[in-house]
Design an enzyme around this catalytic site. Structure first.
Site, PDB file in Angstrom:
ATOM      1  N   ARG A   1     -87.032 -45.422   7.236  1.00 51.81           N
ATOM      2  CA  ARG A   1     -85.754 -46.061   7.515  1.00 51.81           C
ATOM      3  C   ARG A   1     -84.668 -45.013   7.409  1.00 51.81           C
ATOM      4  NH1 ARG A   1     -87.627 -49.653   9.549  1.00 51.81           N
ATOM      5  NH2 ARG A   1     -87.455 -51.892   9.210  1.00 51.81           N
TER       6      ARG A   1
ATOM      7  N   HIS B   1     -86.166 -44.907  17.240  1.00 53.97           N
ATOM      8  CA  HIS B   1     -86.810 -45.969  16.449  1.00 53.97           C
ATOM      9  C   HIS B   1     -87.877 -46.698  17.286  1.00 53.97           C
ATOM     10  CE1 HIS B   1     -86.150 -48.876  12.824  1.00 53.97           C
ATOM     11  NE2 HIS B   1     -87.421 -48.841  13.192  1.00 53.97           N
TER      12      HIS B   1
ATOM     13  N   GLU C   1     -78.034 -46.037  12.457  1.00 56.39           N
ATOM     14  CA  GLU C   1     -78.505 -46.069  13.843  1.00 56.39           C
ATOM     15  C   GLU C   1     -77.994 -47.331  14.563  1.00 56.39           C
ATOM     16  OE1 GLU C   1     -82.767 -45.944  12.763  1.00 56.39           O
ATOM     17  OE2 GLU C   1     -82.955 -47.924  13.667  1.00 56.39           O
TER      18      GLU C   1
HETATM   19  C1  8YV Z   1     -89.193 -52.340  14.391  1.00 54.73           C
HETATM   20  C2  8YV Z   1     -89.736 -51.236  12.154  1.00 54.73           C
HETATM   21  O1  8YV Z   1     -89.288 -51.937  15.704  1.00 54.73           O
HETATM   22  O2  8YV Z   1     -91.329 -52.882  11.634  1.00 54.73           O
HETATM   23  C3  8YV Z   1     -90.417 -52.177  11.239  1.00 54.73           C
HETATM   24  O3  8YV Z   1     -90.034 -52.206  10.047  1.00 54.73           O
HETATM   25  O4  8YV Z   1     -89.013 -50.411  11.740  1.00 54.73           O
HETATM   26  C4  8YV Z   1     -89.967 -51.316  13.616  1.00 54.73           C
HETATM   27  O5  8YV Z   1     -91.331 -51.528  13.850  1.00 54.73           O
HETATM   28  C5  8YV Z   1     -87.734 -52.534  14.055  1.00 54.73           C
HETATM   29  O6  8YV Z   1     -87.479 -52.773  12.728  1.00 54.73           O
HETATM   30  C6  8YV Z   1     -87.158 -53.692  14.890  1.00 54.73           C
HETATM   31  O7  8YV Z   1     -87.399 -54.933  14.348  1.00 54.73           O
END
Ligand code: 8YV
Length: 330
Positions: A238, A285, A267
């Site tokens: 993150r 991402h 972001e």
């Molecule tokens: C997602 C992610 O694309 O699952 C997660 O925690 O970071 C990613 O797979 C993003 O969070 C959008 O929901």
């Protein structure tokens, strides 16, 4: 029929599946709503299909008293105030497991791209600067046979460890809040070390720790200073786990060799200092974004929402709850 909100654009088939159980308000334009717009659309809704981009905090919950379920299409759920949801009896769900291998593939690829200078050398080629071969062109650290460091050792960390140990002959060290049981450590060929040792010994450090106040800037100037000048850093966890400004400075001054970043503080804004340095690979991402995995994530989020709101064959038993205590209290 209960009403639900799908907060971002999603596969049409997933909307159809939800429409079999609910009155669905969707976000066809995929607008990123402000908090007040989100609150407005959540009025009268029993559930929300959310993504990591929507902040579901105590203020939103207080303004939406009808909410019973918050179902994230993401394994991470730092966008949701889970304690506040639990206090209100609201079920929170996420999408673990379905994205583990895809995300690990991407993390490994990003680490390799950073280590082997793929983006930097491709930009050079595209600029038309490749006029001849020479012996030290884009020389880089190796990946195979080096030490892979992993911060965070959940499902994705373990999948990356397996790739490194079994596919690339890497020695794998890791640090995590809790140490894995011995059989799991053996299964992923990883050795537990303290954080200082991880920073000092890793040739390639990959971050897969969930974001929380405790992991905020887990890698900042002080930690970067402990890494080898030949080391790489990859963040697929993150934004906020890394101090991006400190990282940009370390990359600029070559205090570490390179970085691969799929997530950023604030972001989709990216620190302009990161855009200036050549030795970083930047992606928007997308670690979980294979066709099959994004669909599986969306299906799981929908299944969670259907079950959490008392519908379908698993009524009252969503497959992947985050706060099982909210379910138990019902
Ligand atoms: C997602 C992610 O694309 O699952 C997660 O925690 O970071 C990613 O797979 C993003 O969070 C959008 O929901």
């Amino acid at each position: 029929m209960k009403k639900v909100l799908v907060a971002r654009a999603v596969f049409p088939e997933v909307l159809e599946a939800l429409r079999a159980h609910f009155e669905v308000e969707s976000n066809r334009d995929d607008t990123v709503w402000s908090k007040s717009q989100l609150i407005e659309r959540l009025q009268g809704k029993a559930g929300v299909f959310a993504t990591g981009s929507e902040r579901i905090d105590a203020e939103v919950l207080a303004a939406c008293p009808g909410l019973e379920a918050v179902c994230n299409m993401a394994v991470g759920y730092n966008n949701i105030d889970v304690a506040a949801c639990t206090a209100r009896g609201i079920v929170v769900t996420n999408t673990p497991d379905v994205l583990t291998e895809t995300t690990a593939d991407f993390g490994f690829a990003l680490m390799m791209a950073a280590a082997r200078r793929m983006a930097e050398s491709e930009r050079y080629l595209r600029r038309g600067e490749w006029l001849k071969w020479h012996y030290d062109q884009f020389m880089s650290p190796d990946v195979h046979g080096t030490t892979l460091g992993i911060l965070g050792m959940g499902r994705i960390g373990q999948a990356i460890a397996r790739r490194g140990a079994l596919g690339f002959g890497m020695g794998v060290i890791y640090h995590n809040r809790t140490r894995l049981p011995a059989d799991k450590e053996a299964a992923v060929h990883a050795r537990y070390v303290d954080k200082a040792t991880l920073l000092r010994e890793a040739d390639h450090l990959v971050l897969v720790v969930p974001y929380s106040p405790a992991s905020h800037h887990a890698i900042g100037a002080a930690e970067l200073a402990q890494m080898k000048p030949t080391a790489t850093l990859t963040n697929i966890a993150r934004g906020g786990v890394v101090d991006d400004a400190a990282l940009a400075a370390a990359l600029k001054e070559r205090r570490i060799a390179a970085a691969g970043l799929d997530v950023f503080e604030g972001e989709p804004r990216v620190d302009p200092a990161l855009l200036e340095v050549p030795n970083v690979v930047l992606t928007p991402h997308i670690a979980s974004s294979s066709v099959r995995t994004r669909r599986a994530m969306a299906d799981l989020a929908a299944d969670n929402l259907i079950a959490a709101l008392g519908c379908g064959s698993r009524a009252g038993r969503p497959p992947t709850p985050v706060n099982a205590e909210a379910l138990a209290a019902r």
